[in-house]
Write an enzyme that holds these catalytic residues in place. Structure first.
Site, short mmCIF file in Angstrom:
data_model
loop_
_atom_site.label_atom_id
_atom_site.label_comp_id
_atom_site.label_asym_id
_atom_site.label_seq_id
_atom_site.Cartn_x
_atom_site.Cartn_y
_atom_site.Cartn_z
N TYR A 149 41.01 36.97 26.23
CA TYR A 149 41.08 35.65 26.86
C TYR A 149 42.40 35.12 26.57
O TYR A 149 43.13 34.42 27.26
CB TYR A 149 40.19 34.87 26.01
CG TYR A 149 40.17 33.23 26.24
CD1 TYR A 149 39.79 32.68 27.61
CD2 TYR A 149 40.69 32.35 25.37
CE1 TYR A 149 39.94 31.32 27.74
CE2 TYR A 149 40.85 31.05 25.58
CZ TYR A 149 40.37 30.68 26.69
OH TYR A 149 40.52 29.15 27.12
N ILE A 177 37.37 30.41 34.48
CA ILE A 177 37.47 31.47 33.49
C ILE A 177 36.56 32.32 33.60
O ILE A 177 35.15 31.87 33.84
CB ILE A 177 37.82 30.97 32.17
CG1 ILE A 177 36.97 30.20 31.75
CG2 ILE A 177 39.19 30.75 31.84
CD1 ILE A 177 36.78 29.93 29.97
N MET A 219 36.30 35.11 41.74
CA MET A 219 37.62 35.31 41.60
C MET A 219 38.05 36.71 41.11
O MET A 219 39.06 37.11 40.84
CB MET A 219 38.10 34.13 40.48
CG MET A 219 38.15 33.01 41.01
SD MET A 219 39.07 32.59 42.67
CE MET A 219 38.47 31.17 43.34
N1 LIG Z 1 35.94 24.74 26.29
C1 LIG Z 1 36.66 24.87 25.60
O1 LIG Z 1 36.77 24.82 24.28
C2 LIG Z 1 38.34 25.11 26.11
C3 LIG Z 1 39.35 25.01 25.14
C4 LIG Z 1 40.71 25.39 25.70
C5 LIG Z 1 40.66 25.46 27.04
N2 LIG Z 1 39.78 25.52 27.91
C6 LIG Z 1 40.03 26.00 29.33
O2 LIG Z 1 39.16 25.16 30.13
C7 LIG Z 1 38.70 25.65 31.45
C8 LIG Z 1 37.22 25.45 31.57
O3 LIG Z 1 36.62 25.96 30.35
P1 LIG Z 1 35.00 25.72 30.23
O4 LIG Z 1 34.68 25.69 28.82
O5 LIG Z 1 34.72 24.62 31.09
O6 LIG Z 1 34.34 27.05 30.96
P2 LIG Z 1 32.88 27.15 31.32
O7 LIG Z 1 32.05 26.18 30.84
O8 LIG Z 1 32.72 28.59 30.83
O9 LIG Z 1 33.12 27.20 32.87
C9 LIG Z 1 33.73 28.24 33.70
C10 LIG Z 1 33.60 28.11 35.11
O10 LIG Z 1 34.04 29.33 35.76
C11 LIG Z 1 33.18 29.83 36.67
N3 LIG Z 1 33.39 31.11 36.56
C12 LIG Z 1 33.06 32.17 35.91
N4 LIG Z 1 33.40 33.29 36.26
C13 LIG Z 1 33.91 33.21 37.49
C14 LIG Z 1 34.44 34.01 38.50
N5 LIG Z 1 34.25 35.31 38.41
N6 LIG Z 1 34.76 33.64 39.80
C15 LIG Z 1 34.83 32.25 40.00
N7 LIG Z 1 34.30 31.27 39.30
C16 LIG Z 1 33.98 31.70 37.91
C17 LIG Z 1 32.05 29.30 36.19
O11 LIG Z 1 31.04 29.22 37.25
P3 LIG Z 1 30.18 30.28 37.56
O12 LIG Z 1 29.32 30.81 36.53
O13 LIG Z 1 29.02 29.69 38.56
O14 LIG Z 1 30.86 31.29 38.47
C18 LIG Z 1 32.20 27.82 35.57
O15 LIG Z 1 32.21 26.88 36.61
C19 LIG Z 1 39.17 27.06 31.34
O16 LIG Z 1 40.48 27.33 31.84
C20 LIG Z 1 39.44 27.04 29.90
O17 LIG Z 1 40.29 28.19 29.31
C21 LIG Z 1 38.32 25.42 27.36
#
Ligand SMILES: NC(=O)c1ccc[n+]([C@@H]2O[C@H](COP(=O)([O-])OP(=O)(O)OC[C@H]3O[C@@H](n4cnc5c(N)ncnc54)[C@H](OP(=O)(O)O)[C@@H]3O)[C@@H](O)[C@H]2O)c1
Ligand SMILES: *[C@@H]1O[C@H](CO)[C@@H](O)[C@H](O)[C@H]1NC(C)=O
Ligand SMILES: *[C@@H]1O[C@H](CO)[C@@H](O)[C@H](O)[C@H]1NC(C)=O
Length: 286
Positions: A181, A119, A91
């Site tokens: 972020y 993200i 992305m």
């Molecule tokens: N975890 C928390 O505490 C938290 C809190 C509030 C909100 N959120 C929100 O929840 C959502 C998911 O968070 P998460 O903690 O599950 O994140 P995560 O575990 O870091 O996962 C991020 C995902 O995005 C993909 N990604 C990363 N860079 C990318 C790129 N350049 N192009 C396409 N895909 C990409 C990653 O896969 P690849 O590396 O394979 O690309 C992975 O599948 C986000 O929107 C975040 O803001 C999370």
């Protein structure tokens, strides 16, 4: 005001809240639904894919790592998905968001849910003056969301579909160590909040759900905050189920865990107290 008049008012407010948050979700509504989930290789996105699979949806998952997507797709099929396809995409590249939407619409013959969740990695640290990282992160975390929305809207209008936006308390409140972020998440909340109004004013049959999450126990989040805070992290699979239900029941905004709502509600009431709590929630040695 007399005590029982206050009590009555608080009861009515609580009753209204309970009514508007009551569970009207029907699992059947997701059987065969055509869903595109981004950032589905790990974390909340992976759990979203599994939960949609359990409800018998038809799913396209995307992220950068194809090998991991293949494994998630296989598990989705085992869990009961009617159909699962995966497409690797970055992305951060301006052409990939549209390509992914086209892929999903072609393979599924339309789209009912666009779930924007991915993200890009961003350091958990004080801002060091770097602007380029934020420019790139804006593309990954925000502009790609706009691009995918633009590409998907015609299909969503046809199906009466839903855009589910996974957002964060950090898109509503300012806390240290997350400058870039937080900037992307404020953008996400701002843009999709505006789009909600505009779609309604145009009487377009597309709903937008913005899910505001607190700290979730994904590996990437836990690694970041480790050593900085003792805040409780909530389970990703529960967060995913919450997000799916909020989208399926067309809630404009949803909060997980629920007290994120209270946090947002009181955010501007006592700024001094709020900032004291925020500063005392993080460990930092200058
Ligand atoms: N975890 C928390 O505490 C938290 C809190 C509030 C909100 N959120 C929100 O929840 C959502 C998911 O968070 P998460 O903690 O599950 O994140 P995560 O575990 O870091 O996962 C991020 C995902 O995005 C993909 N990604 C990363 N860079 C990318 C790129 N350049 N192009 C396409 N895909 C990409 C990653 O896969 P690849 O590396 O394979 O690309 C992975 O599948 C986000 O929107 C975040 O803001 C999370
Ligand atoms: C809007 O879409 C929903 C599906 O989400 C559908 O049930 C409803 O009939 C549609 N309404 C109109 C006016 O097209
Ligand atoms: C977290 O809590 C424990 C026990 O209360 C404390 O020893 C520790 O210093 C706290 N901070 C971090 C960053 O773990």
């Amino acid at each position: 005001m007399k005590f029982h008049a206050k009590f009555l008012m608080i009861s009515i407010a609580a009753g209204l809240m309970a009514y508007s948050w009551r569970d009207t979700f029907e699992a059947e509504s997701l059987r065969g639904a055509r869903v595109l989930v981004t950032g589905a290789s790990t974390g909340i996105g992976e759990q979203l894919a599994y939960q949609y699979a359990r409800f018998g949806a038809q799913i396209v998952i995307t992220a950068r790592r194809e090998r991991v997507l293949r494994e998630v797709a296989a598990r989705c099929l085992k869990l009961g998905a009617q159909k699962v396809l995966y497409v690797a995409a970055d992305m951060g590249l301006t052409s990939d968001p549209e390509r992914v939407v086209k892929f999903a619409v072609d393979k599924l013959g339309g789209l009912d849910y666009l779930v924007l969740n991915h993200i890009g990695p961003s350091p958990f640290a004080m801002w060091d003056g770097d602007v380029e990282h934020t420019r790139w992160l804006m593309q990954v975390n925000f502009l790609s969301y706009m691009q995918m929305t633009s590409a998907a809207l015609p299909s969503l209008e046809k199906s009466g579909g839903t855009i589910v936006v996974v957002s964060s308390l950090l898109g509503k409140m300012c806390t240290p160590f997350v400058g870039p972020y937080s900037a992307t998440k404020f953008s996400v909340n701002g843009f999709f909040g505006v789009l909600q109004h505009e779609l309604a004013m145009q009487r377009k049959n597309v709903s937008i759900t913005i899910s505001v999450l607190g700290l979730i126990d994904t590996q990437s989040a836990l690694e970041k905050v480790k050593g900085y805070t003792n805040m409780t992290a909530h389970p990703a699979h529960e967060a995913a189920l919450h997000i799916i239900k909020a989208g399926a029941t067309h809630q404009a905004e949803s909060f997980y865990p629920w007290y994120m709502y209270i946090t947002c509600l009181f955010r501007d009431w006592f700024p001094f107290f709020r900032d004291l709590v925020i500063k005392n929630s993080y460990y930092y040695e200058p």
